[in-house]
Write a protein that holds these residues in place. Structure first.
Motif, PDB file in Angstrom:
ATOM      1  N   THR A 121      -2.870  16.553   2.098  1.00  0.00           N
ATOM      2  CA  THR A 121      -2.196  17.850   2.072  1.00  0.00           C
ATOM      3  C   THR A 121      -3.132  18.940   1.603  1.00  0.00           C
ATOM      4  OG1 THR A 121      -0.045  16.859   1.674  1.00  0.00           O
ATOM      5  CG2 THR A 121      -0.306  19.149   1.042  1.00  0.00           C
ATOM      6  N   ARG A 122      -3.795  18.693   0.496  1.00  0.00           N
ATOM      7  CA  ARG A 122      -4.706  19.709  -0.039  1.00  0.00           C
ATOM      8  C   ARG A 122      -5.816  20.019   0.959  1.00  0.00           C
ATOM      9  NH1 ARG A 122      -3.514  16.635  -4.704  1.00  0.00           N
ATOM     10  NH2 ARG A 122      -5.347  15.310  -4.400  1.00  0.00           N
ATOM     11  N   GLN A 123      -6.358  18.987   1.574  1.00  0.00           N
ATOM     12  CA  GLN A 123      -7.472  19.192   2.496  1.00  0.00           C
ATOM     13  C   GLN A 123      -7.019  19.907   3.767  1.00  0.00           C
ATOM     14  OE1 GLN A 123      -9.397  15.598   3.893  1.00  0.00           O
ATOM     15  NE2 GLN A 123     -11.353  16.636   4.046  1.00  0.00           N
ATOM     16  N   TRP A 124      -5.926  19.463   4.377  1.00  0.00           N
ATOM     17  CA  TRP A 124      -5.501  20.037   5.652  1.00  0.00           C
ATOM     18  C   TRP A 124      -4.908  21.428   5.487  1.00  0.00           C
ATOM     19  CZ3 TRP A 124      -2.852  15.257   8.402  1.00  0.00           C
ATOM     20  CH2 TRP A 124      -3.856  14.331   8.718  1.00  0.00           C
ATOM     21  N   GLU A 125      -4.151  21.652   4.428  1.00  0.00           N
ATOM     22  CA  GLU A 125      -3.612  23.000   4.228  1.00  0.00           C
ATOM     23  C   GLU A 125      -4.734  23.977   3.881  1.00  0.00           C
ATOM     24  OE1 GLU A 125      -0.359  22.760   1.473  1.00  0.00           O
ATOM     25  OE2 GLU A 125       0.982  21.842   2.954  1.00  0.00           O
ATOM     26  N   ARG A 126      -5.729  23.520   3.139  1.00  0.00           N
ATOM     27  CA  ARG A 126      -6.885  24.377   2.868  1.00  0.00           C
ATOM     28  C   ARG A 126      -7.663  24.646   4.157  1.00  0.00           C
ATOM     29  NH1 ARG A 126      -8.821  21.610  -0.987  1.00  0.00           N
ATOM     30  NH2 ARG A 126     -10.305  20.378   0.224  1.00  0.00           N
ATOM     31  N   ALA A 127      -7.751  23.633   5.025  1.00  0.00           N
ATOM     32  CA  ALA A 127      -8.437  23.820   6.302  1.00  0.00           C
ATOM     33  C   ALA A 127      -7.769  24.917   7.121  1.00  0.00           C
ATOM     34  CB  ALA A 127      -8.463  22.509   7.084  1.00  0.00           C
ATOM     35  N   TRP A 128      -6.442  24.956   7.108  1.00  0.00           N
ATOM     36  CA  TRP A 128      -5.744  26.021   7.840  1.00  0.00           C
ATOM     37  C   TRP A 128      -6.049  27.388   7.237  1.00  0.00           C
ATOM     38  CZ3 TRP A 128      -3.658  27.410  12.169  1.00  0.00           C
ATOM     39  CH2 TRP A 128      -2.840  28.548  12.206  1.00  0.00           C
ATOM     40  N   ARG A 129      -5.992  27.476   5.907  1.00  0.00           N
ATOM     41  CA  ARG A 129      -6.252  28.764   5.262  1.00  0.00           C
ATOM     42  C   ARG A 129      -7.683  29.234   5.511  1.00  0.00           C
ATOM     43  NH1 ARG A 129      -3.805  26.016   0.927  1.00  0.00           N
ATOM     44  NH2 ARG A 129      -5.829  25.898  -0.127  1.00  0.00           N
ATOM     45  N   ILE A 165       0.814  -1.222   0.000  1.00  0.00           N
ATOM     46  CA  ILE A 165       0.000   0.000   0.000  1.00  0.00           C
ATOM     47  C   ILE A 165       0.844   1.267   0.000  1.00  0.00           C
ATOM     48  CG2 ILE A 165      -1.888  -1.200   1.182  1.00  0.00           C
ATOM     49  CD1 ILE A 165      -1.175   0.442   3.698  1.00  0.00           C
ATOM     50  N   ALA A 166       2.160   1.148   0.150  1.00  0.00           N
ATOM     51  CA  ALA A 166       3.011   2.341   0.206  1.00  0.00           C
ATOM     52  C   ALA A 166       2.845   3.258  -1.003  1.00  0.00           C
ATOM     53  CB  ALA A 166       4.476   1.943   0.389  1.00  0.00           C
ATOM     54  N   PRO A 167       2.840   2.740  -2.243  1.00  0.00           N
ATOM     55  CA  PRO A 167       2.681   3.653  -3.387  1.00  0.00           C
ATOM     56  C   PRO A 167       1.357   4.412  -3.364  1.00  0.00           C
ATOM     57  CG  PRO A 167       3.482   1.506  -4.108  1.00  0.00           C
ATOM     58  CD  PRO A 167       3.078   1.346  -2.686  1.00  0.00           C
ATOM     59  N   PHE A 168       0.294   3.772  -2.906  1.00  0.00           N
ATOM     60  CA  PHE A 168      -1.007   4.439  -2.852  1.00  0.00           C
ATOM     61  C   PHE A 168      -1.007   5.537  -1.789  1.00  0.00           C
ATOM     62  CE2 PHE A 168      -1.801   0.096  -4.369  1.00  0.00           C
ATOM     63  CZ  PHE A 168      -2.445   0.370  -5.566  1.00  0.00           C
ATOM     64  N   ARG A 169      -0.369   5.269  -0.652  1.00  0.00           N
ATOM     65  CA  ARG A 169      -0.272   6.310   0.376  1.00  0.00           C
ATOM     66  C   ARG A 169       0.493   7.518  -0.141  1.00  0.00           C
ATOM     67  NH1 ARG A 169       2.043   2.359   3.557  1.00  0.00           N
ATOM     68  NH2 ARG A 169       3.865   3.703   3.921  1.00  0.00           N
ATOM     69  N   HIS A 170       1.638   7.257  -0.766  1.00  0.00           N
ATOM     70  CA  HIS A 170       2.531   8.349  -1.147  1.00  0.00           C
ATOM     71  C   HIS A 170       2.034   9.129  -2.364  1.00  0.00           C
ATOM     72  CE1 HIS A 170       5.951   5.892   0.916  1.00  0.00           C
ATOM     73  NE2 HIS A 170       5.173   6.509   1.782  1.00  0.00           N
ATOM     74  N   LEU A 171       1.376   8.438  -3.313  1.00  0.00           N
ATOM     75  CA  LEU A 171       0.979   9.085  -4.559  1.00  0.00           C
ATOM     76  C   LEU A 171      -0.435   9.644  -4.535  1.00  0.00           C
ATOM     77  CD1 LEU A 171       2.535   6.569  -7.116  1.00  0.00           C
ATOM     78  CD2 LEU A 171       3.456   8.772  -6.379  1.00  0.00           C
ATOM     79  N   LEU A 172      -1.301   9.079  -3.695  1.00  0.00           N
ATOM     80  CA  LEU A 172      -2.703   9.509  -3.698  1.00  0.00           C
ATOM     81  C   LEU A 172      -3.172  10.029  -2.345  1.00  0.00           C
ATOM     82  CD1 LEU A 172      -4.364   6.706  -5.880  1.00  0.00           C
ATOM     83  CD2 LEU A 172      -3.990   9.086  -6.507  1.00  0.00           C
ATOM     84  N   VAL A 173      -3.013   9.221  -1.310  1.00  0.00           N
ATOM     85  CA  VAL A 173      -3.633   9.557  -0.025  1.00  0.00           C
ATOM     86  C   VAL A 173      -2.970  10.777   0.615  1.00  0.00           C
ATOM     87  CG1 VAL A 173      -4.156   8.742   2.302  1.00  0.00           C
ATOM     88  CG2 VAL A 173      -4.387   7.187   0.345  1.00  0.00           C
TER      89      VAL A 173
END
Length: 203
Positions: free
Chosen positions: A183-191, A170-178
């Motif tokens: 990142t997009r969701q949490w960084e947007r949540a901060w903004r 599952i490592a490739p799926f974590r690193h490439l997708l999840v």
């Protein structure tokens, strides 16, 4: 988001180290929180909790999780006998007195990772199934630019050879997708934290 060396987690004086000497550090990532100060960790956690969780993720990520839960149901990976308190003990059983008395943070049915403890700079959750016992550690630390930032470390204790194979697959799926989606969701949540807080107050 940027991937960090494991030492970014292991060298920081987190309380989690007292509890996870038998776990290995699998991943360490940092998330951008521009303008954040040392006391802003609760605001970050609150923004993350009101940002929508898995339901607001991209279709590929939702599809991956749906496939994983379906496989788990078919193969019995997620049966209660394989979980925390059954196959493995909870990290809460290892907590020293001060952390045992500290708030844990909220749990809900939509979040399979369950709260262990929460402090002014750390939030810890755990999950166990037939493949692995895993811990998600969120920490608040000063970044290279002087602002504070969110760091996530994933610690794991695979369940034998099958668990190690599962983590490798599952490592490739974590690193490439999840993780990029997180990142997009949490960084947007901060903004958008002020907007999210106002919306939560109206609910």
């Amino acid at each position: 988001m940027a991937r960090l060396p494991r030492s970014a987690h292991t060298r920081h004086p987190w309380r989690i180290h007292e509890l996870t000497t038998d776990f290995r550090v699998e991943d360490v990532w940092t998330f951008r929180t521009p303008g954040a100060g040392p006391g802003d960790f609760p605001a970050m956690l609150a923004a993350m909790r009101t940002s929508g969780g898995l339901a607001r993720q991209t279709r590929p990520v939702r599809f991956l999780f749906a496939v994983r839960w379906r496989l788990g149901a078919l193969l019995g990976w997620d049966r209660p006998a394989a979980g925390v308190g059954a196959r493995v003990g909870s990290l809460r059983d290892r907590l020293p007195g001060d952390l045992r008395e500290a708030p844990r943070g909220p749990d809900n049915d939509a979040m399979p990772l369950k709260a262990v403890y929460e402090t002014a700079t750390e939030s810890v959750r755990e999950l166990a199934n037939a493949t692995v016992h895993t811990v998600m550690h969120l920490g608040w630390a000063q970044g290279a630019d002087g602002d504070h930032e969110l760091r996530m470390a994933v610690l794991v204790k695979p369940n034998g050879g099958f668990g190690r194979l599962y983590m490798a697959l599952i490592a490739p799926f974590r690193h490439l997708l999840v993780y990029p989606a997180l990142t997009r969701q949490w960084e947007r949540a901060w903004r958008d934290r002020d907007h999210l807080a106002a919306r939560a107050g109206r609910l």
